[in-house]
Write a protein that holds these residues in place. Structure first.
Motif, PDB file in Angstrom:
ATOM      1  N   ILE A 130     -91.164  19.401 -25.972  1.00 50.79           N
ATOM      2  CA  ILE A 130     -91.813  19.286 -27.324  1.00 50.79           C
ATOM      3  C   ILE A 130     -93.192  18.571 -27.282  1.00 50.79           C
ATOM      4  N   TYR A 131     -93.369  17.399 -26.728  1.00 51.05           N
ATOM      5  CA  TYR A 131     -94.717  16.846 -26.453  1.00 51.05           C
ATOM      6  C   TYR A 131     -95.735  18.040 -25.623  1.00 51.05           C
ATOM      7  N   ILE A 132     -94.999  18.477 -24.727  1.00 55.34           N
ATOM      8  CA  ILE A 132     -96.075  19.683 -24.281  1.00 55.34           C
ATOM      9  C   ILE A 132     -96.544  20.746 -25.212  1.00 55.34           C
ATOM     10  N   ALA A 133     -95.574  21.107 -25.938  1.00 51.74           N
ATOM     11  CA  ALA A 133     -95.756  22.070 -26.902  1.00 51.74           C
ATOM     12  C   ALA A 133     -96.855  21.588 -28.195  1.00 51.74           C
ATOM     13  N   PHE A 134     -96.376  20.513 -28.427  1.00 52.29           N
ATOM     14  CA  PHE A 134     -97.347  19.664 -29.565  1.00 52.29           C
ATOM     15  C   PHE A 134     -98.669  19.372 -29.299  1.00 52.29           C
ATOM     16  N   ARG A 135     -98.785  18.999 -27.980  1.00 56.37           N
ATOM     17  CA  ARG A 135     -99.967  18.417 -27.771  1.00 56.37           C
ATOM     18  C   ARG A 135    -101.124  19.692 -26.946  1.00 56.37           C
ATOM     19  N   GLN A 136    -100.401  20.513 -26.679  1.00 56.34           N
ATOM     20  CA  GLN A 136    -101.052  21.520 -25.559  1.00 56.34           C
ATOM     21  C   GLN A 136    -100.966  23.016 -26.156  1.00 56.34           C
ATOM     22  N   GLN A 140    -103.565  17.981 -17.992  1.00 54.16           N
ATOM     23  CA  GLN A 140    -103.247  18.157 -19.520  1.00 54.16           C
ATOM     24  C   GLN A 140    -101.574  17.655 -19.718  1.00 54.16           C
ATOM     25  N   LEU A 141    -100.712  17.936 -18.608  1.00 49.34           N
ATOM     26  CA  LEU A 141     -99.520  17.758 -18.727  1.00 49.34           C
ATOM     27  C   LEU A 141     -99.173  16.559 -19.075  1.00 49.34           C
ATOM     28  N   ALA A 142     -99.567  15.814 -17.673  1.00 52.83           N
ATOM     29  CA  ALA A 142     -99.804  14.272 -17.975  1.00 52.83           C
ATOM     30  C   ALA A 142     -99.934  13.509 -19.342  1.00 52.83           C
ATOM     31  N   TYR A 143    -101.062  13.898 -19.888  1.00 57.33           N
ATOM     32  CA  TYR A 143    -101.570  13.474 -21.029  1.00 57.33           C
ATOM     33  C   TYR A 143    -100.506  13.784 -22.221  1.00 57.33           C
ATOM     34  N   ALA A 144     -99.855  15.136 -22.191  1.00 56.56           N
ATOM     35  CA  ALA A 144     -99.196  15.435 -23.008  1.00 56.56           C
ATOM     36  C   ALA A 144     -97.657  14.522 -23.127  1.00 56.56           C
ATOM     37  N   ILE A 145     -97.197  14.266 -22.046  1.00 59.14           N
ATOM     38  CA  ILE A 145     -95.933  13.406 -22.034  1.00 59.14           C
ATOM     39  C   ILE A 145     -95.987  12.246 -21.919  1.00 59.14           C
ATOM     40  N   THR A 146     -97.361  11.703 -21.975  1.00 59.38           N
ATOM     41  CA  THR A 146     -97.625   9.949 -21.910  1.00 59.38           C
ATOM     42  C   THR A 146     -96.483   9.238 -22.602  1.00 59.38           C
ATOM     43  N   ASN A 147     -96.248   9.958 -23.946  1.00 67.21           N
ATOM     44  CA  ASN A 147     -95.413   9.035 -24.686  1.00 67.21           C
ATOM     45  C   ASN A 147     -93.761   9.207 -24.271  1.00 67.21           C
ATOM     46  N   PRO A 148     -93.329   9.897 -24.151  1.00 66.94           N
ATOM     47  CA  PRO A 148     -91.848   9.919 -23.363  1.00 66.94           C
ATOM     48  C   PRO A 148     -91.933   9.197 -21.928  1.00 66.94           C
ATOM     49  N   MET A 149     -92.944   9.545 -21.244  1.00 69.00           N
ATOM     50  CA  MET A 149     -93.030   8.616 -19.643  1.00 69.00           C
ATOM     51  C   MET A 149     -92.955   7.213 -19.915  1.00 69.00           C
ATOM     52  N   GLN A 150     -93.644   6.741 -20.988  1.00 70.58           N
ATOM     53  CA  GLN A 150     -93.671   5.141 -21.148  1.00 70.58           C
ATOM     54  C   GLN A 150     -92.633   4.716 -21.435  1.00 70.58           C
ATOM     55  N   LYS A 151     -91.641   5.655 -22.240  1.00 67.92           N
ATOM     56  CA  LYS A 151     -90.102   5.154 -22.706  1.00 67.92           C
ATOM     57  C   LYS A 151     -89.420   5.021 -21.555  1.00 67.92           C
ATOM     58  N   ILE A 152     -89.366   5.968 -20.505  1.00 69.06           N
ATOM     59  CA  ILE A 152     -88.606   6.349 -19.462  1.00 69.06           C
ATOM     60  C   ILE A 152     -88.839   5.079 -18.362  1.00 69.06           C
ATOM     61  N   THR A 153     -90.166   4.626 -18.104  1.00 72.39           N
ATOM     62  CA  THR A 153     -90.582   3.615 -17.404  1.00 72.39           C
ATOM     63  C   THR A 153     -90.221   2.274 -17.968  1.00 72.39           C
ATOM     64  N   ALA A 154     -89.958   2.187 -19.348  1.00 74.25           N
ATOM     65  CA  ALA A 154     -89.326   1.021 -19.855  1.00 74.25           C
ATOM     66  C   ALA A 154     -88.096   0.852 -19.532  1.00 74.25           C
ATOM     67  N   ALA A 189     -86.216  15.028 -13.664  1.00 73.72           N
ATOM     68  CA  ALA A 189     -86.896  14.127 -12.378  1.00 73.72           C
ATOM     69  C   ALA A 189     -87.256  14.764 -11.400  1.00 73.72           C
ATOM     70  N   ARG A 190     -87.323  16.219 -11.396  1.00 75.94           N
ATOM     71  CA  ARG A 190     -88.163  16.937 -10.430  1.00 75.94           C
ATOM     72  C   ARG A 190     -89.764  16.660 -10.733  1.00 75.94           C
ATOM     73  N   SER A 191     -90.114  16.361 -11.575  1.00 78.14           N
ATOM     74  CA  SER A 191     -91.421  16.073 -11.867  1.00 78.14           C
ATOM     75  C   SER A 191     -92.157  15.074 -11.220  1.00 78.14           C
ATOM     76  N   PRO A 192     -93.270  15.473 -10.485  1.00 78.76           N
ATOM     77  CA  PRO A 192     -93.958  14.519  -9.423  1.00 78.76           C
ATOM     78  C   PRO A 192     -94.709  13.327 -10.374  1.00 78.76           C
ATOM     79  N   ILE A 193     -95.079  13.697 -11.582  1.00 79.45           N
ATOM     80  CA  ILE A 193     -95.494  12.768 -12.727  1.00 79.45           C
ATOM     81  C   ILE A 193     -94.670  11.535 -12.913  1.00 79.45           C
ATOM     82  N   LEU A 194     -93.337  12.038 -13.292  1.00 75.77           N
ATOM     83  CA  LEU A 194     -92.305  11.109 -13.470  1.00 75.77           C
ATOM     84  C   LEU A 194     -92.054  10.098 -12.487  1.00 75.77           C
ATOM     85  N   GLN A 195     -91.827  11.042 -11.365  1.00 76.95           N
ATOM     86  CA  GLN A 195     -91.495  10.297 -10.145  1.00 76.95           C
ATOM     87  C   GLN A 195     -92.608   9.320  -9.716  1.00 76.95           C
TER      88      GLN A 195
END
Length: 450
Positions: free
Chosen positions: A257-263, A373-387, A410-416
């Motif tokens: 959803i965030y990828i679609a919304f922001r990109q 652009q992907l990393a920017y798009a998913i910043t919000n959910p990524m921060q929730k996951i690390t929290a 969890a395959r995402s290198p950005i999230l890892q």
């Protein structure tokens, strides 16, 4: 016979223990996973389909009322419900993409099960949706194994999606249990999905470890700190080993959803203005693609929103963009946009860029999206996951010896990398991103029902 059943937000899969070996079960040809999607000519078809072709009857008075209403509406429309009218998995998606306007399509019903404020009739309908999917999986499992399957352990997140806390969890688990019973499972138990994934990892250990399991599923992310090792394998009482649990309503669907919304929503008018310079409301663009939010989808696709969209088009400085958003409303294109966002997420796990294609009526929109652009798009959910990772470690009061990543996203290198930044000196490993939970559920079913 007992199976582990991962009724996931993104995919469904089942497995069993055969001669002490875990075996995933092929459900469609060689495919061991089935996308968690269902389609039909209309919503009423599903309730009547269960009754006509599976002889599955409602277990409540409200369910009976729903069935009677479905049969009456289908009769009035002159619609005879056939077995092939209801499709699942890839077939459901193909049916929807072929004619979005004329097909009733639901992706990830699990996302809605904990939603508060639903009417009793709506809850009964969601139960029918889940029951139809479970009956299909059970039937295909029995065909593959050549025997009846009546016992199952179903995976569940620490917290289901919903704003009701324990009430959301109780509602969602209740729907799953009743649906499974109606589908023909006599004995139904539940296990937390990250704990199940941990059980599969534990089978490979030769010494004791404290393991942080990070399960990024389709609808939720769950983190569990678990004491594991040979001394615990096969034991039913694991309370001492569960050192902490955290979970939140953020997962693969949110990433999409965030990828679609922001990109992907700018060609539909997001960020543009009216001829007077007033910015178009962002809620219109969010609600169009928020497939895991019942209220958001109602607000965008409801008839009451059509005059608002027409007014925005009339006053738009860039009317061609708002015309596309109106087309999304008219042709119910939200799921198609999210599917392309999911394709983008999957592709960028192993490639530097992705060329997205969005079909809007006769027009084909092409967008190039890269990993930055992907990393920017998913910043919000990524921060929730690390929290959640930080909270799980704090609750446990100790550092893990290893991090075990599981779940499709969890395959995402950005999230890892984001998780590594929280625990930079802890080794990270993974098993089967899609199969670890299913395998662990099968192991737990083998313990409970042996």
């Amino acid at each position: 016979m007992a199976i582990g059943f991962d009724y996931g937000t993104a995919n469904c899969s089942v497995a069993h223990i055969d001669n002490n070996q875990m075996r995933e079960i092929a459900l469609y040809g060689t495919d061991q996973t089935v996308p968690s999607t269902i389609s039909a000519p209309n919503a009423e078809t599903i309730s009547e389909y269960l009754y006509r072709h599976y002889q599955i009857t409602p277990c409540t008075e409200i369910g009976e009322n729903l069935l009677r209403l479905a049969i009456r509406n289908n009769e009035e429309e002159g619609w005879d419900v056939l077995p092939e009218d209801v499709c699942f998995g890839k077939e459901a998606l193909a049916q929807y993409l072929a004619d979005p306007k004329e097909v009733y399509y639901v992706k990830s019903p699990k996302s809605f099960l904990g939603a508060m404020g639903l009417s009793p009739m709506q809850l009964a309908f969601f139960e029918d949706l889940v029951c139809a999917m479970m009956a299909n999986i059970k039937h295909r499992t029995e065909l593959a194994l050549g025997r009846d399957v009546s016992q199952t352990v179903i995976g569940r997140p620490v917290n289901f999606q919903g704003r009701g806390g324990d009430k959301s969890n109780e509602q969602a688990e209740g729907i799953l249990r009743r649906a499974a019973n109606r589908a023909g499972f006599r004995d139904v138990e539940f296990q937390f999905e990250p704990v199940a994934a941990g059980l599969e990892y534990e089978a490979s250990l030769t010494q004791e470890q404290k393991v942080l399991v990070v399960d990024i599923g389709g609808g939720t992310t769950d983190c569990s700190m678990i004491a594991m090792g040979p001394q615990w394998v096969g034991r039913m009482d694991r309370q001492q080993t569960l050192l902490s649990h955290t979970g939140q309503l953020v997962g693969g669907n949110d990433l999409d959803i965030y990828i679609a919304f922001r990109q992907m929503m700018h060609p539909f008018g997001m960020g543009s203005t009216s001829i007077t310079g007033k910015m178009h409301p962002t809620t219109q663009f969010w609600n169009a693609i928020a497939i895991n939010d019942v209220q958001a989808q109602r607000q965008f696709y409801g008839r009451d929103n059509l005059p608002t969209l027409q007014m925005l088009l009339r006053d738009a400085a860039e009317p061609e963009k708002m015309a596309r958003l109106l087309k999304v409303h008219q042709d119910s294109l939200g799921y198609a946009i999210i599917k392309e966002a999911e394709n983008c997420k999957i592709a960028l796990a192993s490639a530097p860029s992705y060329g997205a294609n969005l079909k809007v009526g006769d027009e084909l929109l092409q967008l190039e999206i890269d990993t930055e652009q992907l990393a920017y798009a998913i910043t919000n959910p990524m921060q929730k996951i690390t929290a959640l990772v930080e909270e799980a470690v704090a609750q446990a009061g100790c550092q893990p010896d290893a991090i075990f990543m599981t779940g499709g996203s969890a395959r995402s290198p950005i999230l890892q990398q984001a998780v590594r930044q929280v625990l930079p000196h802890v080794p990270m490993t993974h098993g089967n991103y899609f199969g670890s939970v299913t395998a662990g559920l099968a192991r737990w079913a083998n313990i409970l029902f042996r």
